[in-house]
Design an enzyme around this catalytic site. Sequence first.
Site, PDB file in Angstrom:
ATOM      1  N   GLU A 155      38.459 -53.833  -3.575  1.00  0.00           N
ATOM      2  CA  GLU A 155      37.905 -52.495  -3.782  1.00  0.00           C
ATOM      3  C   GLU A 155      37.937 -52.137  -5.269  1.00  0.00           C
ATOM      4  O   GLU A 155      36.939 -51.725  -5.850  1.00  0.00           O
ATOM      5  CB  GLU A 155      38.722 -51.491  -2.980  1.00  0.00           C
ATOM      6  N   HIS A 156      39.108 -52.257  -5.887  1.00  0.00           N
ATOM      7  CA  HIS A 156      39.276 -51.997  -7.319  1.00  0.00           C
ATOM      8  C   HIS A 156      39.673 -53.291  -8.024  1.00  0.00           C
ATOM      9  O   HIS A 156      40.517 -54.033  -7.526  1.00  0.00           O
ATOM     10  CB  HIS A 156      40.375 -50.963  -7.580  1.00  0.00           C
TER      11      HIS A 156
END
EC number: 1.1.1.23
Length: 460
Positions: free
Chosen positions: A358-359
């Site tokens: 996600e990040h």
Amino acid sequence: MFRIVAVPEFSIQTVDARDPSSSEAAETLAALREKLSPRGDLVSPRGRELTLKVFGKALSPIEVVETICKDVQSQGTEALLRYTKSLDGAELTADTLRVPEEDLKAAHAVADPKLIETIGRIRDNIATFQSAILHRDVTITPRPGVSLTQRYVPIPRVGICVPGGAAAYPSTVMMTAIPAQVAGVDEIAVVAPPTPFGAYNTDMLATCHELGIKEVYRCGGAQAVAAMAYGCDALPAVDKIVGPGNLFVALAKKHVFGTVDIDSFAGPSEVIVIADESANAAFVASDLLAQAEHSPGSAILITWDESLLTSVQAELSRQLGELERGDLARDALSDFGALVLARDADHACELTDSFAPEHLQIETREPESLIAKIRHSGAAFLGHHTPVALGDYAAGPSHVLPTGGTCRWAAGLSANSFLRSGSVTQFDQSALSAIAQDVITVAEKEGLTAHARSISIRTE
């Protein structure tokens, strides 16, 4: 101002992935990827107890969601209020489900002026970025007499899920509603649990008012998702549902997809930090803890510098004692965290792509050279002075991102997520005549003679 908090000793798994023939390292990383994949069978003991109490029998999360959605679809407001009472402990009526506009104004009036000023600045940052990337209509004329247009129309009505279990999230309101407003969405409905951190939270309500949102409902969970999808007297249906939530919210969004559009199937928050010898171990540890405190939240360091890995491990232990949510972060690091030793920078990029995080945070001397080698990440943050928290709150791109490896094919939320595209085609008679035989040939090969006739009747 940090305060010292007593946190028990923590453990985080370390993985030496430098040896390509090591089956142990490969199996450990595979098991971690599986933990982070979208799952529909993970629920807490308290969740199992509540399920048994409400439904009278043991149901899987998927079965719970299917039951709730079916009831709300068939029984409307009655089922929505019933589940709000049994699952959230709030006894509401059709009249008290929606937050009155006076309450929104009152929350705004008593809100910290510093928060209101901050919202204004963040709104400008988000709107500036989202406006810059917004799709515009495109028209081409490939040859005389032909006009081809790709047009974009905003989705009329959108529902936003805002969590409110363990903390208040005015940032989620901003990161979802502002892109929708930039896209031109006419109606925005916000749902939040009827809790002190949800639809009764002053900061959250003040944020809604500051952004001009007038529809806020005191409901959450699968029942709120179902109500927005199917519509009921107390909550009119929407066209798209966005925003994060727990497992039941995620499963409900998946269940109603097709009746409405959704943004993504979101799971626990996650970050991978790639760092080299130039990284500050304290910075890296703080970035890992920033994700871990979501609990569940996954935080993974990948480095080829063994001394940095050791220093980060020591920093994690030290900084955990300074966090109010240190116990939650400790548990998340133990369950979903890892410190991974890669062979080199290229290997670190390969490992990162296998997780599709996600990040992604790259804390190296030349982060630009590494991001060019990585295909799969929801949002990337480059350099020693670009922590993920910037993106969570203020930079401009939305923090609503795909998780659990779905970044391999899914994109993060943006203003374009609230647009529907469609084509517009126009030919004059001369242009039609020039292409008519091509259309007729293919139509007749497919046995669709009426298609062919609709062309020939205009050109004979």
